[in-house]
Design an enzyme around this catalytic site. Structure first.
Site, PDB file in Angstrom:
ATOM      1  N   CYS A 362      19.561   0.461-111.828  1.00  0.00           N
ATOM      2  CA  CYS A 362      19.759  -0.401-112.200  1.00  0.00           C
ATOM      3  C   CYS A 362      19.839  -0.857-113.440  1.00  0.00           C
ATOM      4  O   CYS A 362      19.775  -2.020-114.722  1.00  0.00           O
ATOM      5  CB  CYS A 362      18.546  -1.641-111.501  1.00  0.00           C
ATOM      6  SG  CYS A 362      17.551  -0.880-110.915  1.00  0.00           S
ATOM      7  N   ARG A 391      14.935   9.801-104.462  1.00  0.00           N
ATOM      8  CA  ARG A 391      13.621   9.285-104.935  1.00  0.00           C
ATOM      9  C   ARG A 391      12.865  10.281-104.254  1.00  0.00           C
ATOM     10  O   ARG A 391      13.055  10.922-102.528  1.00  0.00           O
ATOM     11  CB  ARG A 391      13.536   7.933-104.047  1.00  0.00           C
ATOM     12  CG  ARG A 391      14.535   7.064-104.558  1.00  0.00           C
ATOM     13  CD  ARG A 391      14.329   6.058-103.932  1.00  0.00           C
ATOM     14  NE  ARG A 391      15.130   4.899-104.319  1.00  0.00           N
ATOM     15  CZ  ARG A 391      15.142   4.178-104.204  1.00  0.00           C
ATOM     16  NH1 ARG A 391      15.180   3.222-103.215  1.00  0.00           N
ATOM     17  NH2 ARG A 391      16.294   3.002-104.684  1.00  0.00           N
ATOM     18  N   GLN A 409      24.240   5.174-102.974  1.00  0.00           N
ATOM     19  CA  GLN A 409      24.862   3.825-103.122  1.00  0.00           C
ATOM     20  C   GLN A 409      25.764   3.040-103.491  1.00  0.00           C
ATOM     21  O   GLN A 409      26.246   3.151-104.769  1.00  0.00           O
ATOM     22  CB  GLN A 409      23.277   2.952-103.456  1.00  0.00           C
ATOM     23  CG  GLN A 409      21.729   3.443-103.421  1.00  0.00           C
ATOM     24  CD  GLN A 409      20.438   2.380-104.058  1.00  0.00           C
ATOM     25  OE1 GLN A 409      21.017   2.364-105.430  1.00  0.00           O
ATOM     26  NE2 GLN A 409      19.602   1.835-103.448  1.00  0.00           N
ATOM     27  N   ASP A 411      25.822   0.470-104.877  1.00  0.00           N
ATOM     28  CA  ASP A 411      25.527  -0.745-105.315  1.00  0.00           C
ATOM     29  C   ASP A 411      26.186  -1.180-106.519  1.00  0.00           C
ATOM     30  O   ASP A 411      27.435  -0.573-107.387  1.00  0.00           O
ATOM     31  CB  ASP A 411      24.416   0.394-106.043  1.00  0.00           C
ATOM     32  CG  ASP A 411      23.131  -0.348-107.162  1.00  0.00           C
ATOM     33  OD1 ASP A 411      22.825  -0.798-106.097  1.00  0.00           O
ATOM     34  OD2 ASP A 411      22.613   0.442-107.493  1.00  0.00           O
ATOM     35  N   HIS A 413      25.344  -4.436-109.793  1.00  0.00           N
ATOM     36  CA  HIS A 413      24.828  -5.299-110.829  1.00  0.00           C
ATOM     37  C   HIS A 413      25.634  -6.806-111.323  1.00  0.00           C
ATOM     38  O   HIS A 413      26.371  -6.566-112.311  1.00  0.00           O
ATOM     39  CB  HIS A 413      24.045  -5.038-111.408  1.00  0.00           C
ATOM     40  CG  HIS A 413      22.804  -3.869-111.181  1.00  0.00           C
ATOM     41  ND1 HIS A 413      23.064  -2.346-110.747  1.00  0.00           N
ATOM     42  CD2 HIS A 413      22.027  -4.548-109.982  1.00  0.00           C
ATOM     43  CE1 HIS A 413      21.815  -2.137-110.053  1.00  0.00           C
ATOM     44  NE2 HIS A 413      21.137  -3.111-109.192  1.00  0.00           N
ATOM     45  N   LYS A 497      14.118 -11.299-102.137  1.00  0.00           N
ATOM     46  CA  LYS A 497      15.945 -10.798-101.626  1.00  0.00           C
ATOM     47  C   LYS A 497      16.031 -11.070-101.026  1.00  0.00           C
ATOM     48  O   LYS A 497      15.611 -12.231 -99.770  1.00  0.00           O
ATOM     49  CB  LYS A 497      15.522  -9.240-101.496  1.00  0.00           C
ATOM     50  CG  LYS A 497      14.834  -8.658-100.776  1.00  0.00           C
ATOM     51  CD  LYS A 497      14.423  -7.274-101.137  1.00  0.00           C
ATOM     52  CE  LYS A 497      12.796  -6.622-100.127  1.00  0.00           C
ATOM     53  NZ  LYS A 497      13.213  -5.604-100.049  1.00  0.00           N
ATOM     54  N   HIS A 543      21.135  -7.974-108.072  1.00  0.00           N
ATOM     55  CA  HIS A 543      21.050  -6.402-107.558  1.00  0.00           C
ATOM     56  C   HIS A 543      21.740  -7.247-105.757  1.00  0.00           C
ATOM     57  O   HIS A 543      21.187  -7.325-105.164  1.00  0.00           O
ATOM     58  CB  HIS A 543      19.877  -5.627-107.380  1.00  0.00           C
ATOM     59  CG  HIS A 543      18.638  -6.184-108.809  1.00  0.00           C
ATOM     60  ND1 HIS A 543      18.345  -4.350-108.875  1.00  0.00           N
ATOM     61  CD2 HIS A 543      18.278  -6.827-109.810  1.00  0.00           C
ATOM     62  CE1 HIS A 543      17.909  -5.076-110.429  1.00  0.00           C
ATOM     63  NE2 HIS A 543      17.843  -6.149-110.779  1.00  0.00           N
TER      64      HIS A 543
END
Length: 671
Positions: A362, A391, A409, A411, A413, A497, A543
């Protein structure tokens, strides 16, 4: 005259009872059936023992076995206590620590008597037998309030080092309780300190509804510098039928384990040289590429723009975003030593050149958004990335593809105006719905609300929660059919979320997709656009992910399908296998035509019996086996064996190609 207590029941009625009365007394006054069925009570919202007296006027809801969540929690708590009592009865001198209920059972940490080896799997049958004896004895479970000093003296006098240590740390001003198994201070009575609540007696448990599963090492208080204990795990249920169903699920889950199937299908492996990261084999990477291509088609059709951002970013960026303070222990830092608190000033001031592998995408997407001036007409701007993240998950938490340190991911945004939020989230709900249905999943949607520790104002959180809720309502999904539920306190530190919980073929749930409505990060990273009024405004940042991570989603798919992936995802979609070497030429011709039609195909020309080939390719979960011999060669046919079906079907080669082309088409392309 003694003033009666007023007890309000869920139906709106009020009963008056004498001081000292219990929920059990109220149940008995209502009727003998309820008195027998009631196992505990919810008093002013708190679950309590059925025999604990009321403190004053109260709202009361009686708990029976039909209230499965509460009933299971109570039963599993009791099983844990019975386990500890059984171990001490069999091996006097065993020290006990703690034993909570878990999602599907219970455990208790114990230390074997001096001179005895730690408990092992061989001890479990004897412990189970003793537990059944205690349950069948129907010993009352009696609550008492003790002082901290009483507890300390009790445990010290009995050599319970761990319990004594814990008792010394308990607050004086808190009500401290113990529970007796058996009449207090009587022969054979057993005591543990516990907040409760418990069932009325051990006999309320079903002696056939539990099973001890395994033992493991555990350190006292989770610290490896402390003494090592034995953790004994069990599973506990309300009745034998539930236990049998759970054991069947475990057996089925073992057959579906993605690590086992991954080896059999030659998809991937993991090894210590890259602990927590996946080595994808050619077969496994075919699945990855198909998923990636599928998702690209979906996001292209939904108006996203794909980007790629750096793996390593300056620590100042992570400090500014808030991740350095909230998430630093889970980040891989370069140099690879996380600085001490006193050194943090160097990071912020620029005296040190600290970098970190990105744990999420992000902040980098905000930096792309900030390039150039954005107008309100440019919004919504949807940025998508197959973003590789790292991570530093604890070693013990890693689990095949389900929990890794390096992952990618799907992912994205969405940067949007305030007036666009609800519509963007609604559209995402519909996009996710179509994708999950393509993979054969049902799901539930949950709204995770603000946690206690968070960034942002209450006003912003109020808006964000209301917007997410409204979007699901507009999508027609805030219903029982979609398992709609709100989860207080479970949002991220920067945003509430929506969560998508998939249900797999054997009833397990997996939290996968999310969308979060974030006003914090655009503020912290100074993202802005020029509004219709000519002034600067902050965008809201949504997100979102649907797979969550490719690694975990592939693991879930493997287990959901027991390795029998849809044909379009299967690494090898068909194998042409010969019965006799004289058919090799025809087999190669069939394979070439299938390959020309876009089918991922292999020819098995080995000098092996056909039953051996069938068995081997079945273990590898190849969807279709095309068996050919001289007869098939002469007639231009193939004998098709479909995985999971008992009988083969003879068809012309052209028919087989048409059938395989249809089966191998991705669902979004077939529609």
């Amino acid at each position: 005259m003694t003033e009666l207590l007023k007890i309000s029941l869920p139906d709106g009625s009020v009963r008056e009872v004498e001081p000292g009365s219990t929920p059990g007394d109220v149940a008995a006054a209502i009727g003998p059936g309820l008195a027998k069925a009631a196992i505990a009570a919810r008093v002013n919202g708190e679950v309590r023992d059925i025999g604990r007296p009321f403190d004053g006027d109260a709202e009361l809801a009686l708990i029976t076995s039909r209230d499965e969540a509460d009933a299971l929690e109570l039963a599993r708590h009791d099983y844990a206590h019975v386990l500890a009592e059984a171990v001490q009865a069999l091996w006097p001198g065993t020290q006990i620590t703690f034993g909570p209920a878990t999602d599907d059972g219970f455990y208790y940490d114990v230390k074997a008597p001096d001179g005895r080896a730690p408990f092992s799997m061989d001890d479990l049958p004897a412990i189970e037998e003793e537990m059944r004896r205690i349950i069948n004895a129907d010993k009352p479970l009696v609550r008492e309030v003790w002082s901290r000093q009483q507890l300390i003296e009790k445990w010290q006098s009995e050599g319970e080092v761990f319990k004594a240590e814990w008792a010394q740390e308990l607050p004086e001003d808190e009500e401290l309780t113990v529970y007796w198994s058996g009449e207090p201070n009587s022969d054979g009575a057993w005591l543990d300190m516990c907040r409760g609540p418990h069932l009325a007696s051990t006999g309320k448990l079903d002696p056939q509804a539990f099973k001890l599963m395994r033992v493991a090492g555990a350190y006292w208080r989770g610290d490896q510098r402390n003494p090592q204990l034995t953790r004994i795990y069990g599973t506990g249920w309300l009745n034998k039928k539930q236990l049998d169903a759970h054991l069947h699920r475990l057996e089925e889950a073992g057959k579906r384990d993605h690590r086992k199937l991954g080896r059999e299908m030659n998809l991937f492996h993991l090894q210590e040289e890259a602990h927590g990261s996946v080595f994808w084999h050619p077969n496994g990477f075919v699945i990855w590429r198909e998923l990636e291509a599928y998702m690209r088609r979906k996001i292209d059709g939904a108006g996203y723009q794909e980007v790629k951002t750096p793996q390593v970013m300056d620590a100042r960026q992570w400090e500014q975003s808030g991740h350095w303070g909230k998430y630093r222990e889970n980040m891989f830092v370069i140099p690879d030593e996380v600085p001490n608190t006193e050194d943090e000033g160097d990071i912020i001031s620029g005296d040190a050149d600290w970098m970190a592998l990105k744990p999420m995408n992000c902040p980098a997407h905000v930096l792309i958004f900030r390039q150039g001036i954005k107008s309100y007409r440019d919004l919504p701007l949807r940025l998508y990335e197959n973003g590789c993240c790292h991570r530093n998950e604890p070693h013990g938490a890693l689990h095949g593809l389900m929990r890794v340190r390096q992952f990618t991911q799907d992912d994205a945004h969405i940067f949007c105006r305030e007036d666009q939020i609800v519509e963007e989230v609604r559209a995402f709900c519909e996009l996710a719905d179509g994708i999950y249905k393509d993979f054969g999943f049902t799901y539930s949607i949950k709204l995770a609300l603000r946690p206690e520790q968070r960034y942002g104002s209450d006003e912003d959180w109020d808006k964000a929660e209301a917007e997410l809720r409204q979007a699901v309502i507009d999508a027609g999904m805030a219903t029982e059919e979609f398992g709609w539920e709100e989860l207080p306190g479970e949002g991220a530190f920067y945003a509430p979320k929506l969560e998508w919980h998939l249900t797999d073929a054997i009833g397990r749930t997996w939290q996968v997709g999310t969308i979060q409505s974030d006003r914090v990060l655009p503020e912290r990273l100074d993202a802005s656009y020029i509004g219709e009024d000519g002034d600067k405004h902050r965008p809201v940042m949504l997100h979102r992910a649907i797979f969550g991570s490719y690694e975990r989603f592939i693991g879930i798919l493997i287990e959901h399908n027991a390795g029998r992936l849809p044909v379009w995802l299967a690494p090898t979609q068909a194998v042409v296998a010969t019965i006799t070497s004289s058919a090799d030429g025809y087999a190669e011709e069939v394979a070439a035509k299938l390959e020309a039609a876009g089918i991922r195909v292999e020819a098995d020309l080995r000098n092996e019996k056909i039953n051996y080939k069938v068995r081997e390719h079945s273990v590898a979960k190849v969807p279709h086996l095309l068996v050919v011999g001289m007869r098939e060669a002469e007639e231009s046919t193939v004998a098709v064996r479909t995985l999971g079906e008992k009988h083969q079907k003879v068809m012309s080669l052209d028919e087989a190609i048409t059938m395989l082309e249809g089966a191998a088409t991705a669902p979004d392309l077939a529609n």
